[in-house]
Design an enzyme around this catalytic site. Structure first.
Site, PDB file in Angstrom:
ATOM      1  N   ARG A 171       2.476  -6.291   9.285  1.00 37.79           N
ATOM      2  CA  ARG A 171       1.772  -5.136   9.852  1.00 37.79           C
ATOM      3  C   ARG A 171       2.314  -4.731  11.214  1.00 37.79           C
ATOM      4  NH1 ARG A 171      -4.212  -6.966   7.734  1.00 37.79           N
ATOM      5  NH2 ARG A 171      -4.285  -5.681   5.870  1.00 37.79           N
ATOM      6  N   HIS A 213      -2.275  -5.401   1.620  1.00 36.32           N
ATOM      7  CA  HIS A 213      -3.582  -6.063   1.457  1.00 36.32           C
ATOM      8  C   HIS A 213      -3.324  -7.509   1.054  1.00 36.32           C
ATOM      9  CE1 HIS A 213      -7.494  -7.251  -0.206  1.00 36.32           C
ATOM     10  NE2 HIS A 213      -6.800  -7.732  -1.225  1.00 36.32           N
ATOM     11  N   ARG A 250      -2.204 -14.169   4.714  1.00 45.57           N
ATOM     12  CA  ARG A 250      -2.918 -13.466   5.792  1.00 45.57           C
ATOM     13  C   ARG A 250      -2.135 -13.590   7.111  1.00 45.57           C
ATOM     14  NH1 ARG A 250      -7.299 -10.125   4.541  1.00 45.57           N
ATOM     15  NH2 ARG A 250      -8.210 -10.625   6.557  1.00 45.57           N
ATOM     16  N   THR A 256      -5.480  -6.702  11.018  1.00 44.17           N
ATOM     17  CA  THR A 256      -5.696  -5.434  10.305  1.00 44.17           C
ATOM     18  C   THR A 256      -4.985  -4.266  10.994  1.00 44.17           C
ATOM     19  OG1 THR A 256      -7.872  -6.275   9.668  1.00 44.17           O
ATOM     20  CG2 THR A 256      -7.473  -3.933   9.309  1.00 44.17           C
ATOM     21  N   ASN A 284      -1.834   0.260   6.889  1.00 45.21           N
ATOM     22  CA  ASN A 284      -1.305  -0.994   7.421  1.00 45.21           C
ATOM     23  C   ASN A 284      -0.464  -1.790   6.415  1.00 45.21           C
ATOM     24  OD1 ASN A 284      -3.365  -1.795   5.787  1.00 45.21           O
ATOM     25  ND2 ASN A 284      -4.603  -2.764   7.372  1.00 45.21           N
ATOM     26  N   TYR A 308     -12.484  -2.156  -3.629  1.00 48.64           N
ATOM     27  CA  TYR A 308     -12.990  -2.268  -2.251  1.00 48.64           C
ATOM     28  C   TYR A 308     -14.509  -2.150  -2.179  1.00 48.64           C
ATOM     29  CZ  TYR A 308      -8.398  -2.351   0.079  1.00 48.64           C
ATOM     30  OH  TYR A 308      -7.160  -2.712   0.551  1.00 48.64           O
ATOM     31  N   GLU A 352     -10.022 -10.960  -7.439  1.00 45.86           N
ATOM     32  CA  GLU A 352      -9.094  -9.834  -7.364  1.00 45.86           C
ATOM     33  C   GLU A 352      -7.955  -9.980  -8.375  1.00 45.86           C
ATOM     34  OE1 GLU A 352      -9.957  -8.967  -2.599  1.00 45.86           O
ATOM     35  OE2 GLU A 352      -7.946  -9.573  -3.225  1.00 45.86           O
ATOM     36  N   LYS A 390       0.816  -1.222   0.000  1.00 46.85           N
ATOM     37  CA  LYS A 390       0.000   0.000   0.000  1.00 46.85           C
ATOM     38  C   LYS A 390       0.854   1.279   0.000  1.00 46.85           C
ATOM     39  CE  LYS A 390      -3.990  -2.190   2.269  1.00 46.85           C
ATOM     40  NZ  LYS A 390      -4.872  -2.194   3.473  1.00 46.85           N
ATOM     41  N   PHE A 398     -15.417   3.699   7.052  1.00 45.70           N
ATOM     42  CA  PHE A 398     -14.049   4.059   6.666  1.00 45.70           C
ATOM     43  C   PHE A 398     -13.831   4.067   5.148  1.00 45.70           C
ATOM     44  CE2 PHE A 398     -13.879  -0.570   7.699  1.00 45.70           C
ATOM     45  CZ  PHE A 398     -13.446  -1.083   6.479  1.00 45.70           C
TER      46      PHE A 398
HETATM   47  P1  RTP Z   1      -7.164  -5.870   3.477  1.00 39.22           P
HETATM   48  O1  RTP Z   1      -8.553  -6.127   2.882  1.00 39.22           O
HETATM   49  O2  RTP Z   1      -6.589  -4.535   3.023  1.00 39.22           O
HETATM   50  O3  RTP Z   1      -6.234  -7.013   3.257  1.00 39.22           O
HETATM   51  O4  RTP Z   1      -7.300  -5.737   5.064  1.00 39.22           O
HETATM   52  P2  RTP Z   1      -8.163  -6.581   6.078  1.00 39.22           P
HETATM   53  O5  RTP Z   1      -8.901  -7.673   5.349  1.00 39.22           O
HETATM   54  O6  RTP Z   1      -7.301  -6.941   7.221  1.00 39.22           O
HETATM   55  O7  RTP Z   1      -9.195  -5.471   6.576  1.00 39.22           O
HETATM   56  P3  RTP Z   1     -10.613  -5.047   5.967  1.00 39.22           P
HETATM   57  O8  RTP Z   1     -11.612  -5.126   7.056  1.00 39.22           O
HETATM   58  O9  RTP Z   1     -10.897  -5.798   4.697  1.00 39.22           O
HETATM   59  O10 RTP Z   1     -10.387  -3.515   5.630  1.00 39.22           O
HETATM   60  C1  RTP Z   1      -9.803  -3.101   4.423  1.00 39.22           C
HETATM   61  C2  RTP Z   1      -8.827  -1.981   4.701  1.00 39.22           C
HETATM   62  O11 RTP Z   1      -9.535  -0.815   5.086  1.00 39.22           O
HETATM   63  C3  RTP Z   1      -8.725  -0.061   5.997  1.00 39.22           C
HETATM   64  N1  RTP Z   1      -9.442   0.089   7.263  1.00 39.22           N
HETATM   65  N2  RTP Z   1      -9.564   1.234   7.884  1.00 39.22           N
HETATM   66  N3  RTP Z   1     -10.250   3.284   9.721  1.00 39.22           N
HETATM   67  C4  RTP Z   1     -10.623   2.023   9.973  1.00 39.22           C
HETATM   68  O12 RTP Z   1     -11.223   1.708  10.969  1.00 39.22           O
HETATM   69  C5  RTP Z   1     -10.279   1.008   8.987  1.00 39.22           C
HETATM   70  N4  RTP Z   1     -10.593  -0.280   9.076  1.00 39.22           N
HETATM   71  C6  RTP Z   1     -10.073  -0.849   7.966  1.00 39.22           C
HETATM   72  C7  RTP Z   1      -7.431  -0.813   6.175  1.00 39.22           C
HETATM   73  O13 RTP Z   1      -6.473  -0.311   5.241  1.00 39.22           O
HETATM   74  C8  RTP Z   1      -7.845  -2.229   5.848  1.00 39.22           C
HETATM   75  O14 RTP Z   1      -6.753  -3.026   5.492  1.00 39.22           O
HETATM   76 MG    MG Z   2     -10.062  -7.376   3.570  1.00 39.79          MG
END
Ligand code: RTP
Ligand code: MG
Length: 140
Positions: free
Chosen positions: A104, A117, A87, A93, A114, A51, A128, A11, A59
Site C-alpha cells: 500500500r 485486500h 497483512r 489501510t 489501496n 463487505y 472469504e 483491487k 464509506f
Molecule cells: P481490506 O478489508 O480491504 O483488506 O482493508 P482493511 O482491513 O485495511 O480496511 P477495512 O477497514 O476493512 O476497510 C475495507 C476497505 O474499505 C475502504 N475504505 N475506505 N473512505 C474511507 O474512509 C475508507 N476506509 C476504508 C478501503 O478500500 C479498505 O481497504
Molecule cells: Mg478489512
C-alpha cells in the site's frame, strides 16, 4: 507457526494500472504462495456480500462502487502465518500510514484505492475463501 491460507484481492486501482505482477512479486517475496487465482469483475451484489461487515460504515456505498468499477484478481495465498504475513506486507489501510516497503505504501493511491485486500483473521479467511472459490479451484 501454523501453515495457513488467506484470501487476497488485487483491487481495481491496481488492475487498471497493470501492476498485478508487481504486487504478486511482493507477496511471493514475503514467502506466500498463490494456490488459487482468478480475474473477475464483481457485480454490486458480489461486493455488498463480500463487505457485508462494513454495511453500516459511511464509506460502504463508495467502497461497493469502487470494487465494481473494474476487474479484480482474487487469490488464495498459503504459507506460515499467512494471514498476519499478508497483512504485514499489505501495510496499513491508508497508504500515508503504511510502512516503507509495503504494497500500500508503494502502490496505494488513497485510503479507499489501496490496491489490495487481505483477510483480517483465520476465521474470516476461511469464510472469504469459501465465498470466492470452489474446492477444486484451490491447488495447494
Ligand atoms: P481490506 O478489508 O480491504 O483488506 O482493508 P482493511 O482491513 O485495511 O480496511 P477495512 O477497514 O476493512 O476497510 C475495507 C476497505 O474499505 C475502504 N475504505 N475506505 N473512505 C474511507 O474512509 C475508507 N476506509 C476504508 C478501503 O478500500 C479498505 O481497504
Ligand atoms: Mg478489512
Amino acid at each position: 507457526m501454523a501453515n495457513e491460507r488467506t484470501l487476497s484481492i488485487i483491487k481495481p486501482d491496481a488492475t487498471e494500472r497493470n501492476i498485478t505482477g508487481k504486487i504478486i512479486s511482493k507477496l511471493e517475496d514475503a514467502g506466500l504462495r498463490v494456490i488459487a487465482q482468478k480475474r473477475v469483475w464483481w457485480k454490486k451484489k458480489d461486493a455488498k456480500d463480500f463487505y457485508e461487515v462494513h454495511k453500516e460504515r459511511p464509506f460502504f456505498k463508495d467502497l461497493v462502487a469502487y470494487m465494481t468499477s473494474g476487474p479484480i484478481v482474487i487469490q488464495v495465498l498459503e504459507g506460515e502465518d499467512a494471514v498476519a504475513k499478508n497483512r504485514q506486507v499489505m501495510g496499513a489501510t491508508s497508504p500515508v500510514d503504511a510502512e516503507d516497503g509495503t504494497i500500500r505504501k508503494e502502490f496505494g493511491v488513497n485510503i479507499e484505492r489501496n490496491s489490495v485486500h487481505g483477510s483480517d483473521s483465520v476465521e474470516n479467511a476461511k469464510k472469504e475463501i469459501d465465498m470466492c472459490f470452489s474446492k477444486k479451484e484451490i491447488v495447494g
